[in-house]
Design a protein around this motif. Structure first.
Motif, short mmCIF file in Angstrom:
data_model
loop_
_atom_site.label_atom_id
_atom_site.label_comp_id
_atom_site.label_asym_id
_atom_site.label_seq_id
_atom_site.Cartn_x
_atom_site.Cartn_y
_atom_site.Cartn_z
N GLU A 127 0.83 -1.20 0.00
CA GLU A 127 0.00 0.00 0.00
C GLU A 127 0.87 1.25 0.00
OE1 GLU A 127 -4.08 1.51 2.17
OE2 GLU A 127 -3.10 -0.35 2.78
N ALA B 265 2.14 1.87 -3.58
CA ALA B 265 1.14 2.49 -4.45
C ALA B 265 0.96 3.96 -4.13
CB ALA B 265 -0.19 1.75 -4.29
N ILE C 8 0.15 1.46 -11.79
CA ILE C 8 -0.46 0.14 -11.89
C ILE C 8 0.47 -0.92 -11.33
CG2 ILE C 8 -1.17 -1.65 -13.53
CD1 ILE C 8 -2.29 0.68 -15.26
N GLU D 132 0.33 -0.73 -7.64
CA GLU D 132 -0.94 -1.21 -7.12
C GLU D 132 -1.04 -2.73 -7.19
OE1 GLU D 132 -3.96 2.57 -7.81
OE2 GLU D 132 -4.13 0.81 -9.10
N LEU E 237 -1.95 -5.12 -4.20
CA LEU E 237 -3.09 -6.03 -4.23
C LEU E 237 -2.65 -7.47 -3.97
CD1 LEU E 237 -5.07 -4.49 -7.22
CD2 LEU E 237 -5.80 -4.53 -4.82
N SER F 48 -8.01 1.09 -2.37
CA SER F 48 -8.32 1.82 -3.60
C SER F 48 -7.33 1.45 -4.71
CB SER F 48 -8.27 3.33 -3.34
OG SER F 48 -8.51 4.04 -4.52
N HIS F 49 -7.85 1.22 -5.93
CA HIS F 49 -7.00 0.79 -7.03
C HIS F 49 -7.67 1.11 -8.36
CE1 HIS F 49 -9.75 -2.56 -6.18
NE2 HIS F 49 -9.77 -2.71 -7.49
N SER G 278 -5.38 -2.43 -12.66
CA SER G 278 -4.59 -3.12 -11.63
C SER G 278 -5.31 -4.38 -11.17
CB SER G 278 -4.34 -2.19 -10.44
OG SER G 278 -3.69 -1.01 -10.84
N TRP G 279 -6.61 -4.27 -10.99
CA TRP G 279 -7.36 -5.44 -10.54
C TRP G 279 -7.31 -6.56 -11.59
CZ3 TRP G 279 -8.88 -7.17 -6.06
CH2 TRP G 279 -9.75 -8.26 -6.02
#
Length: 654
Positions: free
Chosen positions: A109, A112, A126, A129, A133, A154-155, A159-160
């Motif tokens: 974290e 990021a 990204i 992040e 993640l 938060s992202h 990135s997810w």
């Protein structure tokens, strides 16, 4: 409402129930649903429109209803929340390629946040992040056993994508090296053990499209926020294709196919780009340059799929490294093949079109002309269904919504509030419609002001008279305004004008910051106003004197160049119906009802909905639109609206 739903469950008659804001409809359907679970052992699916509503049910409404059920029956039925696969982190993606030398002295974290604070480029953010993640997912596994996106820091969406996996690319629980820890499998296991499962419209649609494989077996279905169902099902049944997507998938396959096949896929991506650049933007209705390009992509993908195919006997028990990469590449190529084949076919049941989607160029899209058949055969015919929303009566009755989900037009019965479908006995798709009303006294609490003297809105910029009207109304309300505009351009133009005319007031405009941040500032500043577009028309809930004026600049008809809406309208017309009323006017009526519904959110709320489009009272379809809106006291006198707003302001100050 609860009695009507219990009756639907007992009789098997589908129910369409309009329950106005403030009814407490979540408890209205949870009580009979959980009662049924406790007494009959039935399994109930509750499908909501959004993940946010899923969370509200899980954290607030379901626990309250379970407490009550336990008091009455001495039982506490098991419940579960079920989301689509990409809402959970994938441990294979999380751990794939994460070597020890990628560790950092900072936590994920912190990395990021550091990248964002330093003004790093998008790729750097990204990358940071993704590290964050991955670290978060491992922590969630250790502490909670599940890594749900809603709980993630938060992202960015991209990135997810690096830590989740599409359905097709999943290796499967038996072949994934981390299958025993899989978050998705754990959520599916919990759902199979539950009697009440909360999911969303999209997963309900996926279950319907894939033969009931996405949801556990069930007896009853409750669809909340049902006004949004057709849109969500359409989205789940739609696909899109771009040269960039084809090229990206081709490069994933290059290490696993021969040079000729890989080159064929890359050349097909180039051919698709050339065709998209050459063809006009809009709907594709006949064979030509675009269908030829789709066919090239289809054929190239077919060859690649053939080469990527692995015999079941040749697959290792657990896949890793090159084996896993090949399997996932094959799944991605097969998806490209399916989409291109669907687009090339130009089936009557599909609408195919192209758009200038983004700065990277044009995209091709395909969507179903109608979802009524799918809903009728795969949802309505397999379980008793209750649909509920604050806006299901379009133009004053349930006909329109019923037909869009595959239910036939009804005949009226003795009770004026109940409507039953007299379909053929063999179909067993009888339905009842019930409007349970609202606890709010709309005629006493709100005014609908229609600016009948303003010019009809055009497609160009807002008229000076309209901008002046906006400023005067905001001034009378002392801010406290939610402005719902037909376009971002109109929202920005109104914001600029009002800021210039009323410099002492705070005017927030969608696009200035993320919507949650703008909403927070709107609530915290008593004199702020928030202007925006479609995402503000529904879902935003701001009770109290923060919002005493809702401005709507024009009737929210669909864009005249929307290929899907055009096709649906044409289909109704060709079938002998009124395409404009069935599609365009119904779409506008639903949004108007949702937008006007932002004003009164509790019994103490007061205010004005200002409609700056005179067609609401002058056009022949105006009465149809007004019949769907809350029953406010209506006036065309600007001074009446202005004085009402000023009285509200004076009452606050006293």
């Amino acid at each position: 409402m609860a009695d009507a739903i219990a009756d639907a469950f007992d009789t098997g008659v589908h129910a369409l129930i309009q329950a106005g804001t403030g009814t407490g409809k979540s408890l209205g359907y949870l009580a009979p649903a959980l009662d049924r679970c406790a007494t009959s052992g039935d399994t109930v699916i509750v499908a909501t429109a959004t993940l946010a509503l899923q969370a509200q049910l899980a954290k607030k409404d379901i626990p309250a209803a379970l407490d009550a059920i336990e008091v009455v029956h001495g039982k506490r039925p098991a419940t579960a929340i079920l989301k689509g696969r990409t809402n959970y982190a994938c441990l294979y993606r999380v751990r794939e390629g994460l070597a020890p030398d990628q560790d950092t002295l900072l936590g994920g974290e912190e990395v990021a946040e550091a990248a964002k604070a330093s003004g790093a480029g998008a790729e750097s953010v990204i990358g940071a992040e993704v590290v964050m993640l991955r670290e978060w997912a491992e922590q969630q596994l250790a502490e909670h056993g599940v890594a749900d996106r809603d709980d993630a820091p938060s992202h960015l969406p991209r990135s997810w994508e690096q830590v989740s996996i599409p359905v097709r690319e999943c290796l499967g629980v038996q072949r994934c090296p981390f299958g025993s820890e899989c978050f998705v499998e754990k959520s599916r296991d919990e759902a199979r053990k539950a009697q009440l499962i909360v999911t969303n419209h999209a997963l309900l649609a996926i279950d319907a499209m894939h033969g009931g494989t996405a949801l556990p077996e069930h007896d009853l279905v409750v669809i909340d926020e049902a006004h949004d169902l057709v849109s969500r099902v359409t989205g789940a049944a739609s696909d899109e294709l771009s040269p960039q997507l084809v090229e990206r998938v081709a490069r994933r396959a290059l290490n696993h196919v021969d040079d000729d096949t890989g080159m064929q896929l890359l050349e097909a991506a180039d051919a698709l780009k050339s065709a998209l650049d050459e063809a006009p933007v809009g709907r594709i209705t006949e064979a030509g340059v675009m269908t030829q390009a789709f066919a090239l992509v289809r054929d190239a993908a077919r060859h690649a799929v053939s080469q990527l195919a692995t015999k079941p006997d040749d697959r290792p028990a657990v896949m890793q490294g090159a084996d896993a990469e090949k399997t996932q590449a094959a799944a991605a190529v097969k998806e490209i093949f399916d989409i291109a084949e669907r687009m090339a076919a130009l089936r009557p049941a599909d609408v195919v079109w192209t758009t200038d989607r983004d700065r990277f160029g044009r995209w091709a899209h395909v969507a179903p002309l109608s979802v009524a058949g799918l809903m009728r055969e795969a949802v309505m015919s397999t379980a008793t269904v209750v649909m509920t929303s604050a806006t299901l009566k379009i133009g004053g009755d349930f006909d329109q919504v019923a037909q869009t989900v595959g239910l036939k037009r009804k005949e009226r019965v003795d009770s004026p509030s109940v409507e039953v479908d007299r379909a053929e006995e063999s179909t067993e798709l009888h339905w009842a419609g019930l409007d349970v009303g609202s606890p709010f006294d709309y005629r006493r609490q709100g005014i609908l002001y229609v600016a009948a003297d303003l010019p009809n809105p055009g497609r160009e910029q807002m008229a000076p008279e309209v901008l002046a009207e906006v400023a005067e109304l905001v001034w009378a309300a002392g801010g406290r305004t939610l402005g719902l505009f037909a376009s971002q351009r109109n929202a920005e133009a109104a914001a600029r004008h009002v800021r210039a005319q009323l410099p002492d007031l705070t005017i927030l405009c969608q696009g200035d910051a993320q919507l949650p941040e703008l909403t927070r500032r709107f609530i915290e500043d008593p004199h702020a106003s928030l202007f925006g577009t479609l995402s503000l028309w529904q879902g935003i809930d701001i009770p109290g004197d923060t919002c005493e004026l809702v401005i709507i600049d024009k009737i929210p008809f669909p864009r005249p160049d929307d290929p899907l809406m055009q096709a649906r309208q044409q289909a109704v017309t060709e079938a002998g119906g009124n395409g404009f009323m069935a599609v365009a006017a119904s779409h506008a009526a639903l949004l108007l009802a949702q937008g006007a519904g932002r004003l009164i959110r509790r019994a103490s709320d007061r205010g004005v909905v200002a409609m700056l489009d005179p067609r609401l009272v002058k056009a022949r379809y105006g009465s149809f639109l007004r019949a769907t809106m809350p029953e406010f006291w209506m006036t065309a006198d600007r001074e009446v609206a202005v004085q009402a707003l000023k009285r509200l302001q004076a009452a606050r100050e006293s």
